[in-house]
Design an enzyme around this catalytic site. Structure first.
Site, PDB file in Angstrom:
ATOM      1  N   THR A 136      -1.662  -3.266  -2.725  1.00 47.83           N
ATOM      2  CA  THR A 136      -1.495  -4.510  -3.644  1.00 47.83           C
ATOM      3  C   THR A 136      -1.304  -5.741  -2.732  1.00 47.83           C
ATOM      4  OG1 THR A 136       0.872  -4.190  -3.462  1.00 47.83           O
ATOM      5  CG2 THR A 136      -0.302  -3.196  -5.385  1.00 47.83           C
ATOM      6  N   GLY A 166      -1.292  -7.636   1.599  1.00 48.36           N
ATOM      7  CA  GLY A 166      -1.572  -7.909   2.878  1.00 48.36           C
ATOM      8  C   GLY A 166      -2.635  -7.113   3.438  1.00 48.36           C
ATOM      9  N   TYR A 178      11.813   1.736  12.064  1.00 48.15           N
ATOM     10  CA  TYR A 178      10.462   1.587  11.844  1.00 48.15           C
ATOM     11  C   TYR A 178       9.554   1.817  13.046  1.00 48.15           C
ATOM     12  CZ  TYR A 178       6.364  -1.167  10.745  1.00 48.15           C
ATOM     13  OH  TYR A 178       4.908  -1.710  10.704  1.00 48.15           O
TER      14      TYR A 178
END
Length: 254
Positions: free
Chosen positions: A18, A20, A156
């Site tokens: 949706t 980037g 991350y």
């Protein structure tokens, strides 16, 4: 296949499509002739992204879902099977994370990032196998953080190192089907997700600082990553398998 339509007739899925890199890649897939499915968790953003892709006359469908939820994945692939029957390209892109010092990392922080980035990627690929044709291409979104240390970003970074190693192993698992698995590792790309790592008043400072770390001297654009993803999805890369393709302006190379 005409030059400029590298994915003509192909069926592709982009998770996290949706915004980037995901949206830019879905747009490029569609421009190259593919029928594209995108997933996202938020219905309004999903509808807007589909409208953006189809505005040029391309074929695109949105399916709401969270890749960390296996029931959602089952529903996503059931819809693709009913509508198109198979997949030729899977871009397992959905993911995210936020910054947290080691001393402050919570179980919630760890679970949220690993559930989406690692568990979500694993089961997206696993559950796609019944739809992927032999000779298909799978692309996973890793990151330059898979090989570079970043302060306050360890969970991350670890999740993306795991994703990168999935590619190394799955190409062996999928060898009998001639399905290629590659990882794309963006550097700092000018996306809402990157800016959102810090409060709004600090965003311009963060983006400016990150640009100074890139040898080219600027942030990347989602469309620049998308071109590399399309390369890995297409017949232009038929002898490329298991690589980590850095699209980072040279950041991870120095």
């Amino acid at each position: 296949m005409s030059n400029g339509h590298k994915l003509a007739g192909k069926i592709a899925l982009v998770t996290g499509g949706t915004t980037g890199i995901g949206l830019a890649s879905a747009q490029d897939f569609a421009a190259q002739g593919a029928t594209v499915y995108i997933t996202g968790r938020r219905p309004a953003e999903l509808e807007a992204a589909v409208a953006t892709i189809t505005a040029t006359g391309a074929k695109a469908y949105g399916i709401q879902g969270d890749v960390a939820k296996l029931a959602d994945l089952d529903r996503i692939f059931a819809e693709i099977k009913e509508r198109s029957g198979h997949l030729d390209v899977l871009f397992a892109n959905a993911g995210g994370g936020d910054m947290m010092p080691l001393a402050d990392i919570s179980e919630e922080h760890f679970d949220r990032i690993f559930d989406t980035n690692v568990k979500g990627t694993l089961f997206t690929v696993q559950k796609s196998l019944g739809l992927l044709k032999d000779g298909s291409s799978i692309i996973l979104t890793a990151s330059t953080t898979s090989v570079k240390g970043t302060e306050n970003f360890s969970v991350y970074s670890a999740s993306k190192a795991a994703v990168r190693n999935f590619a190394r192993n799955w190409l062996l698992d999928l060898k009998p089907r001639n399905i290629r698995v590659n990882a794309i590792s963006p550097g700092p790309i000018h996306t809402p997700g990157l800016a959102g790592l810090v409060p709004e008043e600090h965003q311009s400072g963060l983006l400016g600082h990150l640009a100074t770390l890139v040898p080219i001297g600027r942030l990347g654009q989602p469309a620049e990553v998308a071109k590399a993803v399309t390369f890995l999805a297409s017949a232009d890369s038929t002898f490329i398998n298991g690589i980590e393709l850095f699209v980072d302006g040279g950041q991870a190379q120095i």
